[in-house]
Structure formats: C-alpha cells, structure tokens
Write a protein that holds these residues in place. Structure first.
Motif, mmCIF file in Angstrom:
data_model
loop_
_atom_site.group_PDB
_atom_site.id
_atom_site.type_symbol
_atom_site.label_atom_id
_atom_site.label_comp_id
_atom_site.label_asym_id
_atom_site.label_seq_id
_atom_site.Cartn_x
_atom_site.Cartn_y
_atom_site.Cartn_z
ATOM 1 N N GLU A 120 0.842 -1.199 0.000
ATOM 2 C CA GLU A 120 0.000 0.000 0.000
ATOM 3 C C GLU A 120 0.883 1.258 0.000
ATOM 4 O O GLU A 120 0.600 2.236 -0.716
ATOM 5 N N ALA A 121 1.960 1.223 0.765
ATOM 6 C CA ALA A 121 2.889 2.369 0.776
ATOM 7 C C ALA A 121 3.438 2.603 -0.629
ATOM 8 O O ALA A 121 3.506 3.737 -1.111
ATOM 9 N N LYS A 122 3.790 1.516 -1.313
ATOM 10 C CA LYS A 122 4.332 1.625 -2.688
ATOM 11 C C LYS A 122 3.261 2.101 -3.676
ATOM 12 O O LYS A 122 3.540 2.803 -4.641
ATOM 13 N N ARG A 123 2.011 1.699 -3.412
ATOM 14 C CA ARG A 123 0.922 2.165 -4.283
ATOM 15 C C ARG A 123 0.757 3.690 -4.124
ATOM 16 O O ARG A 123 0.595 4.428 -5.092
ATOM 17 N N LEU A 124 0.836 4.149 -2.878
ATOM 18 C CA LEU A 124 0.667 5.585 -2.624
ATOM 19 C C LEU A 124 1.837 6.393 -3.180
ATOM 20 O O LEU A 124 1.668 7.503 -3.673
ATOM 21 N N CYS A 125 3.048 5.818 -3.065
ATOM 22 C CA CYS A 125 4.238 6.536 -3.543
ATOM 23 C C CYS A 125 5.151 5.533 -4.249
ATOM 24 O O CYS A 125 6.022 4.915 -3.615
ATOM 25 N N VAL A 133 11.943 0.427 2.580
ATOM 26 C CA VAL A 133 10.775 0.599 3.450
ATOM 27 C C VAL A 133 10.226 -0.768 3.830
ATOM 28 O O VAL A 133 9.852 -1.558 2.965
ATOM 29 N N VAL A 134 10.172 -1.047 5.143
ATOM 30 C CA VAL A 134 9.620 -2.338 5.568
ATOM 31 C C VAL A 134 8.281 -2.168 6.280
ATOM 32 O O VAL A 134 7.502 -3.119 6.382
ATOM 33 N N GLU A 135 8.011 -0.972 6.797
ATOM 34 C CA GLU A 135 6.722 -0.707 7.443
ATOM 35 C C GLU A 135 6.381 0.753 7.230
ATOM 36 O O GLU A 135 7.273 1.590 7.034
ATOM 37 N N ALA A 136 5.071 1.070 7.312
ATOM 38 C CA ALA A 136 4.668 2.466 7.130
ATOM 39 C C ALA A 136 3.396 2.757 7.911
ATOM 40 O O ALA A 136 2.641 1.843 8.269
ATOM 41 N N VAL A 137 3.197 4.032 8.184
ATOM 42 C CA VAL A 137 2.011 4.507 8.907
ATOM 43 C C VAL A 137 1.455 5.679 8.120
ATOM 44 O O VAL A 137 2.215 6.535 7.650
ATOM 45 N N LEU A 138 0.115 5.704 7.953
ATOM 46 C CA LEU A 138 -0.503 6.785 7.172
ATOM 47 C C LEU A 138 -1.330 7.700 8.075
ATOM 48 O O LEU A 138 -2.147 7.217 8.878
ATOM 49 N N GLU A 139 -1.110 8.996 7.920
ATOM 50 C CA GLU A 139 -1.986 9.998 8.557
ATOM 51 C C GLU A 139 -2.850 10.553 7.417
ATOM 52 O O GLU A 139 -2.428 11.456 6.693
ATOM 53 N N PRO A 140 -4.067 10.016 7.224
ATOM 54 C CA PRO A 140 -4.821 10.362 6.006
ATOM 55 C C PRO A 140 -5.341 11.795 5.993
ATOM 56 O O PRO A 140 -5.580 12.346 4.918
ATOM 57 N N ASP A 141 -5.528 12.391 7.172
ATOM 58 C CA ASP A 141 -6.186 13.703 7.219
ATOM 59 C C ASP A 141 -5.214 14.882 7.337
ATOM 60 O O ASP A 141 -5.636 15.996 7.658
ATOM 61 N N ALA A 142 -3.930 14.631 7.104
ATOM 62 C CA ALA A 142 -2.981 15.759 7.079
ATOM 63 C C ALA A 142 -3.294 16.624 5.859
ATOM 64 O O ALA A 142 -4.054 16.211 4.972
ATOM 65 N N MET A 143 -2.703 17.837 5.819
ATOM 66 C CA MET A 143 -3.098 18.761 4.743
ATOM 67 C C MET A 143 -1.911 19.608 4.272
ATOM 68 O O MET A 143 -0.991 19.893 5.034
ATOM 69 N N ASP A 144 -2.004 20.027 3.013
ATOM 70 C CA ASP A 144 -1.144 21.105 2.504
ATOM 71 C C ASP A 144 -1.777 22.430 2.906
ATOM 72 O O ASP A 144 -3.005 22.570 2.882
#
Ligand code: FAD
Length: 376
Positions: A120-125, A133-144
C-alpha cells in the motif's frame, strides 16, 4: 507620536495572526523590519499541517487550529486555505520499533492514523524502494497549507479592523514609559500600552532591547530543495513521505518535488542560506530510500526554525516587564498552529486566560508561559 493599544514586532505568521486577533480589541500597529512581510521563516516553510508532529502542546494547538483553516471566518479569503495531502511515515528494518512507538502515541490524539503494509505504501508513492521501506504509517487527514493566502488573510483582516502595518521599520530601542512603552524604530517612535514580541528568530534580541531575561531561543537552520519529479507519474497525488526518525522528507510541490534532510543546525538569527553539505545529504538520503534521481535542482533555500529548550512555544507576559508579551518559539510548527496560538495570545493579553476550546483541550497558561524559562 503614533499611539496604539497593541504594538506587534515582526510581521511573519506569528505577528500577522496576533495583530489580526488583537485588532478586534483595540488599535494595533504591526512593525516589520523588511520591506515585505513574510521574507524570513514564514516564506520558507514546507506548508504542511500534520497533527502527528511536535510535543503534546504543539499537537493540541494544531488540532484546535484545524477548524480555522477548514472554515475560515467570513471575508478572510476567497480561496481554500488547505487541501488534502496525507502523510506517510516510513521505517527501515532498524526503525520498526520506533514506528510502533510513534503509532501508539499518535493514535491517542488522532485515531485515524493507521499502519499500512509495504504494497500500500508503494501504491501511494511508487518511487519508494521495496528493499528500504519495511513498514509504514498513514496519517490520512494531514493537509497542505496555502501559506501565502493564510498570511495575507491575517494581514488583510488586520487592516480591515483598522490595524496599521509599517514595513522598513526595524525596532532599535524599547523604553518603558509610564504604564506603557515607547518603541523606537528606523522610521519614527511609537507609543503603546502593550508590546508583543513576535520577531521570530530575533525574539531574544528584542527581549534584550527591552531589558528582559532571555528565554534561551535557538534558531536552527533547515534546508529544502525543489527538483523535477519523474515524467508520467501520479506525482500530484503522492503523500508527504517522512522518515520516522525525521532524517528526510519529500512531497509534491507545484508539479515538482520538495525535499529536505530535516537538518537542525543551530545558528545565530540571520538571513540564512543553504549549505552544500545539507543539499548533498538530502540527495544521498533520497537516493537510498527512493528510485528518484535529482538531476537538476530548480531551487534551494534554508529557513530558521526557532526553539526553546522544551520545544513548546512561548506565549505570555514577561515575568518582570509589565506590558511586554512574548509570542516566540514557533519551531517547525508556526504556520499550522498560528490560528490557535494567536487566539491564545490575544485572550491572554485581553482577558488573562486561555480561550475556552484551548483550555478544554488540556492546555494551561503555564504550559506556554515564559516564566518556565525566565525563572520566577
Ligand atoms: C524549511 C522549513 C520548513 C517548515 N515547514 C513548516 C510546515 O510544514 N508547517 C509549519 O507549520 N511550519 C513550518 N515551518 C516553521 C514555520 O515556517 C515557522 O514556525 C514560522 O514561519 C515562524 O513564524 P514567525 O512569524 O515566528 O517568524 P518569521 O516569519 O521569521 O517572522 C519574524 C519577523 O520578525 C521580523 N523582525 C525581526 N527583528 C525585527 C526588528 N528588530 N524590528 C522589526 N521586525 C523584526 C523579521 O524581519 C521577520 O519578518 C518550517 C520552517 C522551515 C524553515
């Protein structure tokens, strides 16, 4: 002499936002040394709002600020101040434990933050290296953040409330006079009841001019570069990617990629420039973590993030100088916390307490007060 109720020194985001809030309560003059407000740290940020950054005080200020950015007051702006941009925190094999600790802490205040697997991390980026990268955490509601529009919104709003903004007005001397202060500048002197010291990296210098005890502010240089991304990629929809130990981050920026080695080199307050070493460092770290190659750097810059020892902001009246108010130590969080920090400052000045929503979030005036740094 030009007289006001509140005189604010420094027209970066801190000074502009508090001037906007105070202008609802009396006459405000906002003094800026440069010919344009926003020339220093405010004009050099990465323009991100993440609720998973900084200590507990910063996180509370950021969470409370979010509503302002999403629903600004009527007439503040005609444009959106924020746009969606998740943050992806990534870990190498040796950083698994750090990521687990970070996730547990993050979820206490922001339950939507969650672990994602490597695919999923690779799909996003897609440029992330699988062997890195062996693990990742997503903060979906962060903003520009649209920093320019936020900053200009505060300045426009201050003027609409009859505040005055004076540029090319370096403050050179401050003197107590009766119940208030006389502030001498490169232009003319001003008389005020309250001085607000919002001079960014120069806050301890302004404190010295006023005769205040220092708060121990340390400006730290941070470097950023901008370069072209891969052709035919979904670059605009990438999240901000941050190393869990904050050794680098990168994000889409105006069709290109902004990257930083997340450096924190202590320097005296100045108009800071990037060092070749830090530029090389970010390129090296990007090459290890991603398949990106930096062929041509379009722009590079550095800015100051100013911290006191506990890395919390300093918002409160000086311990021994009546009418001298500190709004300092915004660190790497000054844009995303500006609405809450400005309201905190204005309410502390006018009503001597914190706004209800900030108090309800668990913040106390003591958390922010310069007394913790200046001694009793
Ligand atoms: C590379 C980088 C990335 C960052 N990314 C983010 C991010 O993603 N999100 C975020 O929220 N924050 C970020 N920050 C931090 C943010 O930019 C700062 O916290 C914020 O801009 C500080 O604002 P300020 O108003 O305190 O300082 P400044 O913008 O520096 O303003 C202070 C002003 O005071 C003026 N001044 C100084 N001395 C005098 C004097 N004697 N007389 C008159 N005027 C004076 C200066 O000229 C200056 O304009 C980042 C910073 C950097 C450098």
């Amino acid at each position: 002499m030009n007289t006001c109720d509140f005189l604010v020194i420094g027209a970066g985001i801190a000074g502009a936002s508090v001037a906007y809030e105070l202008a609802a309560h009396g006459r405000v003059i906002l003094l800026e040394r440069e010919s344009v407000p926003g020339y220093h740290s405010t004009g050099r940020s990465a323009a991100v709002l993440t609720e998973n950054y900084g200590n507990q005080i910063i996180r509370r200020l950021t969470i409370v600020s979010r509503a302002f950015f999403e629903n600004p007051p009527d007439g503040f702006t005609s444009y959106p101040l924020v746009s969606p941009r998740g943050v992806l925190w990534v870990a190498r094999e040796d950083q698994r434990e750090t990521l687990a600790v970070m996730l547990a802490e993050a979820q206490q205040l922001v339950p939507t933050i969650h672990a994602v697997d490597v695919s999923e991390a690779k799909r996003l980026c897609p440029v992330l290296r699988k062997d890195y990268v062996v693990e990742a955490v997503l903060e979906p509601d962060a903003m520009d953040l649209d920093v320019n529009e936020i900053h200009q919104g505060f300045l426009r709003g201050c003027k609409r409330r009859n505040g005055e903004i004076v540029t090319n007005a370096e403050v050179t001397r401050l003197a107590q006079s009766g119940e208030g202060w006389v502030v001498h500048t490169a232009k003319e002197p001003f008389s005020t009841g309250i001085v607000v010291n919002a001079a960014g990296a120069w806050c301890d210098e302004i404190g010295k001019l006023a005769g205040a005890r220092p708060i121990g502010l340390t400006p730290k240089r941070r470097t950023a570069i901008l370069f072209d991304g891969p052709a035919n990629s979904n670059l605009p929809s990438w999240p901000i990617v941050v190393d869990v130990d904050e050794q680098f981050y990168f994000k889409p920026e105006s069709g290109r990629i902004l990257a930083s080695p997340a450096d924190e080199t202590p320097v005296p307050p100045c108009d800071v420039y990037p060092e070749d070493y830090d530029v090389a460092l970010v390129m090296d770290r990007m090459a290890k973590a991603t398949t990106l190659s930096v062929r041509h750097i379009r722009r590079k810059w550095a800015g100051l993030r100013s911290f006191v020892a506990d890395r919390a902001p300093v918002v409160g009246m000086d311990v021994s100088l009546p009418g001298f108010f500190w709004l300092a130590g915004q660190g790497g969080y000054g844009i995303m916390t500006s609405p809450a920090m400005a309201r905190a400052a204005a309410t502390l000045i006018v009503e001597r307490c914190l706004p209800q929503d900030l108090a309800a979030s668990g913040l106390t005036p003591e958390d922010l007060s310069p007394a913790r740094l200046q001694g009793a």
